[in-house]
Design a protein around this motif. Structure first.
Motif, PDB file in Angstrom:
ATOM      1  N   ILE A  93       0.848  -1.280  -0.206  1.00 20.42           N
ATOM      2  CA  ILE A  93       0.210   0.195   0.246  1.00 20.42           C
ATOM      3  C   ILE A  93       0.585   0.971  -0.164  1.00 20.42           C
ATOM      4  O   ILE A  93       0.451   2.337  -0.729  1.00 20.42           O
ATOM      5  CB  ILE A  93      -1.245   0.186   1.501  1.00 20.42           C
ATOM      6  N   ASN A  94       1.768   1.356   1.006  1.00 20.55           N
ATOM      7  CA  ASN A  94       2.773   2.135   0.850  1.00 20.55           C
ATOM      8  C   ASN A  94       4.103   2.530   0.208  1.00 20.55           C
ATOM      9  O   ASN A  94       4.592   1.230   0.460  1.00 20.55           O
ATOM     10  CB  ASN A  94       3.186   2.807   2.376  1.00 20.55           C
ATOM     11  N   TRP A  95       4.065   2.950  -1.339  1.00 20.99           N
ATOM     12  CA  TRP A  95       5.588   3.009  -1.797  1.00 20.99           C
ATOM     13  C   TRP A  95       6.632   3.414  -1.504  1.00 20.99           C
ATOM     14  O   TRP A  95       5.794   4.554  -1.510  1.00 20.99           O
ATOM     15  CB  TRP A  95       4.918   2.703  -3.347  1.00 20.99           C
ATOM     16  N   THR A  96       7.419   3.405  -1.563  1.00 22.78           N
ATOM     17  CA  THR A  96       8.991   4.441  -2.583  1.00 22.78           C
ATOM     18  C   THR A  96       9.528   4.298  -4.114  1.00 22.78           C
ATOM     19  O   THR A  96       9.203   2.578  -4.126  1.00 22.78           O
ATOM     20  CB  THR A  96       9.675   4.289  -1.235  1.00 22.78           C
ATOM     21  N   LEU A  97       9.297   4.978  -4.510  1.00 20.49           N
ATOM     22  CA  LEU A  97       9.935   5.042  -5.966  1.00 20.49           C
ATOM     23  C   LEU A  97      11.313   5.002  -5.698  1.00 20.49           C
ATOM     24  O   LEU A  97      12.164   5.900  -4.925  1.00 20.49           O
ATOM     25  CB  LEU A  97       9.291   6.722  -6.049  1.00 20.49           C
ATOM     26  N   LYS A  98      11.828   4.068  -6.612  1.00 18.96           N
ATOM     27  CA  LYS A  98      13.588   3.739  -6.359  1.00 18.96           C
ATOM     28  C   LYS A  98      13.914   4.911  -6.950  1.00 18.96           C
ATOM     29  O   LYS A  98      14.863   5.217  -7.083  1.00 18.96           O
ATOM     30  CB  LYS A  98      13.917   2.199  -6.429  1.00 18.96           C
ATOM     31  N   GLY A  99      13.487   4.663  -8.811  1.00 24.61           N
ATOM     32  CA  GLY A  99      13.920   5.188  -9.788  1.00 24.61           C
ATOM     33  C   GLY A  99      13.334   5.065 -10.605  1.00 24.61           C
ATOM     34  O   GLY A  99      12.860   3.942 -11.191  1.00 24.61           O
ATOM     35  N   GLU A 100      14.210   5.597 -12.147  1.00 27.32           N
ATOM     36  CA  GLU A 100      13.727   5.013 -13.103  1.00 27.32           C
ATOM     37  C   GLU A 100      15.355   3.805 -13.197  1.00 27.32           C
ATOM     38  O   GLU A 100      16.141   4.121 -13.089  1.00 27.32           O
ATOM     39  CB  GLU A 100      13.570   6.259 -14.041  1.00 27.32           C
ATOM     40  N   THR A 101      14.410   2.439 -14.057  1.00 30.20           N
ATOM     41  CA  THR A 101      15.543   2.051 -14.074  1.00 30.20           C
ATOM     42  C   THR A 101      16.599   2.591 -15.638  1.00 30.20           C
ATOM     43  O   THR A 101      16.317   3.466 -16.034  1.00 30.20           O
ATOM     44  CB  THR A 101      15.005   0.515 -14.668  1.00 30.20           C
ATOM     45  N   ASN A 102      18.190   1.275 -15.717  1.00 30.81           N
ATOM     46  CA  ASN A 102      18.539   2.468 -16.686  1.00 30.81           C
ATOM     47  C   ASN A 102      18.238   1.613 -18.679  1.00 30.81           C
ATOM     48  O   ASN A 102      18.977   2.149 -19.514  1.00 30.81           O
ATOM     49  CB  ASN A 102      19.797   1.142 -16.581  1.00 30.81           C
ATOM     50  N   HIS A 129      18.098 -13.416 -11.348  1.00 30.02           N
ATOM     51  CA  HIS A 129      16.689 -13.478 -11.183  1.00 30.02           C
ATOM     52  C   HIS A 129      15.677 -12.663 -11.439  1.00 30.02           C
ATOM     53  O   HIS A 129      14.579 -13.307 -11.326  1.00 30.02           O
ATOM     54  CB  HIS A 129      16.976 -13.080  -9.517  1.00 30.02           C
ATOM     55  N   TYR A 130      15.868 -11.830 -12.343  1.00 33.33           N
ATOM     56  CA  TYR A 130      14.854 -11.561 -12.995  1.00 33.33           C
ATOM     57  C   TYR A 130      14.132 -11.342 -14.222  1.00 33.33           C
ATOM     58  O   TYR A 130      15.777 -11.122 -15.272  1.00 33.33           O
ATOM     59  CB  TYR A 130      14.905 -10.199 -12.588  1.00 33.33           C
ATOM     60  N   PHE A 154      16.600  -3.837 -10.995  1.00 27.24           N
ATOM     61  CA  PHE A 154      17.368  -2.569 -11.168  1.00 27.24           C
ATOM     62  C   PHE A 154      17.402  -1.986 -12.979  1.00 27.24           C
ATOM     63  O   PHE A 154      17.063  -0.999 -13.268  1.00 27.24           O
ATOM     64  CB  PHE A 154      16.829  -1.522 -10.176  1.00 27.24           C
ATOM     65  N   THR A 155      18.692  -2.652 -12.858  1.00 31.86           N
ATOM     66  CA  THR A 155      20.301  -2.695 -13.761  1.00 31.86           C
ATOM     67  C   THR A 155      19.405  -3.505 -14.920  1.00 31.86           C
ATOM     68  O   THR A 155      19.392  -5.508 -14.083  1.00 31.86           O
ATOM     69  CB  THR A 155      21.101  -2.005 -13.361  1.00 31.86           C
ATOM     70  N   TRP A 156      19.619  -3.556 -15.892  1.00 27.64           N
ATOM     71  CA  TRP A 156      18.654  -4.493 -16.894  1.00 27.64           C
ATOM     72  C   TRP A 156      19.678  -4.965 -17.774  1.00 27.64           C
ATOM     73  O   TRP A 156      20.766  -3.605 -18.158  1.00 27.64           O
ATOM     74  CB  TRP A 156      17.582  -4.493 -17.193  1.00 27.64           C
ATOM     75  N   THR A 157      19.606  -6.620 -18.125  1.00 27.60           N
ATOM     76  CA  THR A 157      20.941  -6.123 -19.600  1.00 27.60           C
ATOM     77  C   THR A 157      20.397  -5.160 -20.913  1.00 27.60           C
ATOM     78  O   THR A 157      19.232  -4.644 -20.973  1.00 27.60           O
ATOM     79  CB  THR A 157      20.880  -7.612 -19.579  1.00 27.60           C
ATOM     80  N   THR A 158      20.598  -5.503 -22.227  1.00 27.23           N
ATOM     81  CA  THR A 158      19.871  -4.706 -23.287  1.00 27.23           C
ATOM     82  C   THR A 158      18.911  -5.556 -23.530  1.00 27.23           C
ATOM     83  O   THR A 158      19.484  -6.891 -23.960  1.00 27.23           O
ATOM     84  CB  THR A 158      21.051  -4.444 -24.108  1.00 27.23           C
ATOM     85  N   PRO A 159      18.130  -5.354 -23.836  1.00 28.69           N
ATOM     86  CA  PRO A 159      16.834  -5.564 -24.271  1.00 28.69           C
ATOM     87  C   PRO A 159      17.294  -6.193 -26.328  1.00 28.69           C
ATOM     88  O   PRO A 159      17.737  -5.751 -26.795  1.00 28.69           O
ATOM     89  CB  PRO A 159      15.684  -5.041 -24.279  1.00 28.69           C
ATOM     90  N   ILE A 160      16.331  -7.907 -26.741  1.00 30.65           N
ATOM     91  CA  ILE A 160      15.976  -8.203 -27.389  1.00 30.65           C
ATOM     92  C   ILE A 160      15.099  -8.690 -28.125  1.00 30.65           C
ATOM     93  O   ILE A 160      14.412  -8.490 -26.750  1.00 30.65           O
ATOM     94  CB  ILE A 160      17.544  -8.992 -27.846  1.00 30.65           C
TER      95      ILE A 160
END
Length: 482
Positions: A93-102, A129-130, A154-160
């Motif tokens: 219910i109570n959320w904290t914005l971590k930020g925009e991903t890479n 793991h994600y 939060f940090t992701w590989t280059t999409p394909i």
């Protein structure tokens, strides 16, 4: 650019043909009085918050990124175009914005409609793991669905781009086809015990519901968007299941969801799959004669593809029945913050950090004009486990009319559960079911006892709901008359 929102929820599967399931329980959600629970605008770089994907992990994701119970990936138009944000919470219910991903969308494209999976074992032993599938904003090729990996969410590989089986494509570009265009993924399931049995999509490691779009008209229907099914061994190469989508709008604009069905969320409960989806009749100012509104009630000025939320059920995850009590919520409910858009549900089901079984739903709403952007609401589903039967009483007596090795009789009765959703009662003998009694029958149980030593057998009775939920046990209190 049109943004379509849709989320999925998993239900249980049973073999055999579809039967009419009592699913009205799953339309009885309670909206949180503080809705919208999440709307960082204008306090952050995000203008909108929509198309959420929420995951819960009882072990706080095992140190794979932030140690919280809930993580939510969501779209938002901020300083960058088509960004993807991550927010965290310990109560949902109570959320904290971590930020925009890479992840940064190339010029003219998008990063939206995220579908994220988490596996502490790395999906079979890998270091990531994600996994995430998302829509890049295009509609005319399979590359509309992109795939990326992360170790912390939060940090992701280059999409394909994903690829498809050309014999059973997710998108075929054929005018008049159900699969003419594609608006991205809707919901993805991971099956760690996959056998990849041909013809059985749910036996594969990855199952995806996706948003298929017809070119105005498709065989026998005038729908614009429908929910289709695909499966994959690796999450990259996908094969469509069947010759048509699994949930197709009626094509009738008088139905609240007659033109659009998309972004499902699927849960599996007691052997039945339950899908929660976004729906619309395709009009920005059309009369609607649906549930709870009355004939001729106008939808007013609204976004044509984002009117409400509905649910459907299935015994096999392929053949679906819509709940006659739909919609769950609709933009004409008189709730100002979602009076334009009410859509994109994501549902989780379980005990979470407590002991009470419950359902949790996050969904998107927006007003018109967007004075506060799109925001995320929250609703809960509870009280579906029936209360236990009352006053389970009985008597033992010696019967002189029976043979010596069967000379005792046990006769019991009980009072019904106070819950209204009970279908039948189960009688247990030492933990094993020995009798099922429908709710409309006389609530009693009689048994011949072989010898006196069986007088110490333990008997209990439970109430079972129409949706398969079982109450706690009520123990027998019996008198001996001999």
């Amino acid at each position: 650019m049109k943004i379509y929102a849709y989320l999925l929820v998993l239900f249980l599967s049973l073999s055999g043909s579809v039967q009419q399931l009592h699913a009205s329980l799953f339309t009885s959600w309670t909206e949180d009085p503080s809705d919208p629970i999440y709307n960082p605008f204008p306090g952050s770089t995000l203008y909108d918050d929509y198309f959420p994907c929420v995951l819960f992990n009882a072990n706080k994701f095992n140190g794979d990124g932030d140690a919280v119970f809930y993580k939510m990936w969501h779209q938002g138009s901020g300083v960058s175009t088509g960004n993807l944000a991550l927010s965290t919470s310990n109560d949902g219910i109570n959320w904290t914005l971590k930020g925009e991903t890479n992840l940064v969308a190339p010029s003219g494209l998008d990063i939206g409609h995220p579908c994220v999976l988490y596996d502490p074992n790395g999906f079979g032993g890998g270091s990531y793991h994600y996994k995430m599938w998302f829509w890049n904003g295009t509609i005319s090729s399979i590359s509309a669905i992109q795939y990326t990996l992360s170790m912390d969410g939060f940090t992701w590989t280059t999409p394909i781009p994903v690829t498809q089986d050309l014999s059973f494509p997710l998108i075929d570009g054929v005018t008049g086809s159900y699969f003419y265009q594609l608006y991205g993924p809707g919901f993805v399931i991971y099956n760690p015990a996959a056998t990849s049995t041909p013809g059985q999509p749910y036996t594969f490691p990855y199952v995806m519901f996706f948003d298929a779009a017809g070119s105005g008209f498709v065989p026998g229907n005038a729908e614009q968007e429908a929910i289709a099914l695909a499966y994959s061994v690796d999450g990259i190469f996908w094969t469509r299941y069947g010759s048509q989508p699994v949930l197709i709008p009626s094509g009738n604009a008088s139905d609240w969801d007659g033109i659009y069905s998309f972004r499902p969320s699927v849960i599996k409960v007691n052997g039945v799959y339950h899908m929660f989806y976004s729906g619309s009749n395709g009009s920005s100012s059309a009369p609607y004669a649906g549930h709870g509104l009355g004939t001729g009630v106008s939808l007013g000025s609204s976004t044509p593809f984002a009117h409400g939320l509905g649910t459907a059920s299935s015994t096999d995850g392929i053949n679906w029945l819509k709940d006659p009590a739909n919609p769950i919520f609709i933009n004409t409910n008189g709730v100002p913050w979602r009076s334009d858009r009410t859509y994109t549900p994501v549902v989780l089901f379980g005990t979470f950090t407590g002991t009470t079984l419950q359902g949790k739903m996050w969904f998107v709403g927006g007003d018109l004009p967007y004075t506060s952007g799109q925001a995320i609401g929250y609703a809960t589903l509870q009280n579906f486990v029936p209360t236990k039967p009352r006053h389970f009483r009985g008597k033992y007596w010696r019967s002189h009319h029976l043979k010596h090795d069967k000379n005792f009789v046990l006769k019991t009765k009980w009072r019904k559960s106070r819950s209204s959703n009970v279908a039948f009662y189960r009688v247990y003998e030492n933990g094993k079911v020995i009798k099922k009694i429908p709710k409309n029958k006389r609530l009693h149980f009689k048994k011949h006892i072989f010898t006196s030593k069986h007088l110490f057998t333990r008997y209990t009775v439970t109430a079972v709901s129409v949706d398969g939920f079982e109450s706690t046990h009520t123990h027998l209190h019996a008198k001996r008359i001999f």
